[in-house]
Design a protein around this motif. Structure first.
Motif, short mmCIF file in Angstrom:
data_model
loop_
_atom_site.label_atom_id
_atom_site.label_comp_id
_atom_site.label_asym_id
_atom_site.label_seq_id
_atom_site.Cartn_x
_atom_site.Cartn_y
_atom_site.Cartn_z
N GLY A 129 -23.52 -8.61 -11.33
CA GLY A 129 -22.59 -9.47 -12.06
C GLY A 129 -22.63 -10.88 -11.53
O GLY A 129 -23.46 -11.25 -10.71
N LYS A 182 -28.59 -16.93 -2.26
CA LYS A 182 -27.60 -15.88 -1.99
C LYS A 182 -27.74 -15.46 -0.53
O LYS A 182 -28.75 -14.88 -0.14
N GLY A 212 -24.47 -12.34 0.40
CA GLY A 212 -23.71 -12.11 -0.83
C GLY A 212 -22.98 -13.34 -1.31
O GLY A 212 -22.39 -13.33 -2.39
N ALA A 226 -17.85 -22.41 6.13
CA ALA A 226 -18.63 -21.83 7.23
C ALA A 226 -19.91 -21.16 6.75
O ALA A 226 -20.96 -21.30 7.37
N ARG A 248 -23.13 -23.21 6.13
CA ARG A 248 -23.84 -23.86 7.24
C ARG A 248 -25.28 -23.34 7.30
O ARG A 248 -25.51 -22.13 7.21
#
Ligand code: MLC
Ligand code: AMP
Length: 481
Positions: A274, A378, A381, A452, A455
């Motif tokens: 999705g 990605k 996730g 975070a 990074r």
């Protein structure tokens, strides 16, 4: 329309546990009904989406009050937070504001111990009323606000209930962040709609998932990074044998991880696919035999098709690769304030271009092959745009040029690597041999501006980026792995 949080509004003893605090449905409904009354003056509110009870209470209260929820990642940096608050035009924070970064907005306090009777709305909201405004990265620029209606969320959850036989007998466990589709919409609202229990385990470690299984959780959600860490921890993985369903999504589950999980738990993890814009459109059904590397079939109310770059149909023959397009009840209502972005993603005949490349077989099973753009990464996730990181790095006084890429990574799927050409005056001297201190400073700078998980894991200094004759950076040449 039917109440979105159907199960919760019926009340009862079903348990919701977040960060060690447990409510019954009666308790949560009572607390949220009390808080909802305070939200009446607002149309759109921000939630500082820590993995804590206050986040769940704030979201539920806003949904009961018919107020649009804008979840803000708790680690958002200055630039990203200012963009989300400004673009969304939220009117207040609910619960808590991030320390020193409220954006000057009022904070509506929450009382976890308050209880008020739930009264169903006398004037129900229309189906197309927006429930959430979720910010998600594109290839360039700052994140875009995705408008998700109550009806889309309801349809998405009902589709998964149908695919997975997900009922009020299930107890879902996971440790996902509470500001994305996966952890918040599926992982919290799913149970609250379908009437089941839910346990947020905190950090999604193999130990925490094993403990939830021993406590009776039946369903587990995770991104592939979580599953691959569980697959590396046989002493904890074995406890998941008692589960009914292990579900993986948000990125591709590597086949070796699927196989190792099967060997350790006796379960074939079901994959589903999705996006923030579409919710979950394709899923492996619980009553089908999962196929490693395949994400399943369209959920109820969703259709998919493949097209080539000229808009011609690509056959569903299990081999031909095409651009995946979807349409149906789970789709978003557009990007906030971004007609340009809307124009890019919708076809003339009303289908949404996912940006993913896929194969579909004659039985309707989908395999996600990759993304059209190298600039959408990605990692763990999380969806991250190369362009947003590049823009931030270019704002640092040491950086002359940069190209950010996602490199294959066994743990994260992709890891963010920034290739950087320094300004001559910034080239490190003998006191920072190899530029380690400067690399750390650039990494921290991205965290302060964005968040975070955006990074770079690595900064590689170079004297020139590979460019073609037109001067365009050749990113494929930069990706090692
Ligand atoms: C991370 N660290 C870094 C760093 N990046 N340190 C220096 N430089 C960097 N670049 C630090 C972290 O802060 C942490 O420190 C430690 O390294 C380990 O980081 P990590 O490897 O990232 O692990 P962890 O923090 O445990 O995170 C892994 C994870 C997380 C899988 C739990 O990535 C995660 O929650 N992912 C879920 C994303 C998600 O929900 N996506 C769904 C989108 S919706 P310390 O000090 O804290 O230990 C969607 C739709 C759909 O996609 O289909 O579902
Ligand atoms: P996001 O908007 O953060 O929800 O990210 C959506 C993207 O995640 C999709 O466009 C895919 O590229 C990727 N994705 C989600 N689920 C899967 C899956 N099961 N397999 C492969 N990629 C996935």
């Amino acid at each position: 329309m039917t109440e979105l949080l159907l199960g919760l509004t019926r009340g009862g003893p079903t348990r919701v546990t977040v960060a060690g605090t447990t409510w019954t449905y009666d308790d949560l409904l009572g607390a949220a009904s009390a808080a909802a009354a305070d939200l009446a003056p607002y149309r759109r509110v921000a939630v500082h989406a820590t993995p804590e009870p206050s986040t769940v209470l704030a979201v539920v209260a806003a949904l009961l009050a018919g107020v649009v929820v804008v979840p803000v990642p708790p680690d958002s940096g200055a630039r990203e937070r200012a963009h989300v608050l400004g673009d969304s035009a939220v009117e207040a924070w609910v619960g808590t504001a991030p320390p020193d970064q409220s954006g000057g907005l009022p904070v509506v306090p929450l009382d976890l111990g308050a209880r008020a009777p739930y009264t169903p709305p006398t004037d129900p909201l229309p189906d197309d009323a927006t429930a959430f405004l979720l910010y998600t990265s594109g290839t360039t620029g700052l994140p875009k606000g995705v408008l998700l209606s109550r009806a889309a969320v309801a349809a998405g959850l009902d589709g998964l209930a149908d695919a997975w036989g997900w009922t009020d007998a299930d107890v879902l466990a996971h440790g996902l962040p509470l500001f994305h589709v996966h952890g918040l919409l599926l992982g919290v609202l799913g149970p609250l709609r379908l009437g089941g229990g839910v346990v947020h385990v905190g950090r999604p470690t193999p130990e925490a998932y094993a403990a939830a299984a021993r406590d009776g959780a039946t369903m587990f959600f995770g991104v592939p990074t979580i599953w691959s860490r569980i697959a590396e921890a046989p002493e904890h993985a074995k406890d998941l044998a008692s589960a009914r369903l292990l579900v993986s999504g948000s990125a591709a589950l590597p086949v070796p991880v699927f196989e190792r999980l099967r060997a350790l738990t006796g379960h074939d993890a079901v994959e589903r696919y999705g996006m923030s814009e579409t919710l979950i459109t394709v899923a492996t059904r619980a009553d089908a035999a999962p196929r490693a590397g395949w994400v399943g079939v369209p959920v109820a109310g969703v259709e998919t098709r493949l097209q080539d770059e000229h808009g011609a149909a690509v056959p569903h023959d299990g081999e031909s690769v095409g651009n995946l397009q979807v349409r149906g009840a789970t789709l978003f209502g557009g990007y906030l304030n971004r007609p340009d972005a809307d124009a890019e993603v919708w076809t003339d005949d009303g289908w949404f271009r996912t940006g993913d490349v896929a194969v579909v077989d004659p039985a309707g099973w989908h395999r996600i092959v990759g993304r059209e753009s190298i600039d959408l990464i990605k990692s763990g996730g999380y969806r991250v745009g190369a362009g947003e990181i590049e823009t931030v790095l270019l704002g640092h006084p040491a950086v002359a040029e940069t190209a950010v890429v996602g490199e294959p990574d066994a743990d994260l799927g992709q890891r963010i690597v920034a290739h950087v050409v320094l300004r001559p005056e910034a080239v490190p001297g003998p006191d920072d041999l190899g530029g380690a201190a400067l690399a750390t400073a650039l990494t921290a700078y991205v965290g302060e501006q964005l968040n975070a998980h955006k990074r770079p894991r690595e900064v590689r200094f170079t004297t020139a980026l590979p460019r073609n004759a037109m001067g365009k950076v050749q990113k494929k040449q930069l990706v090692q792995g």
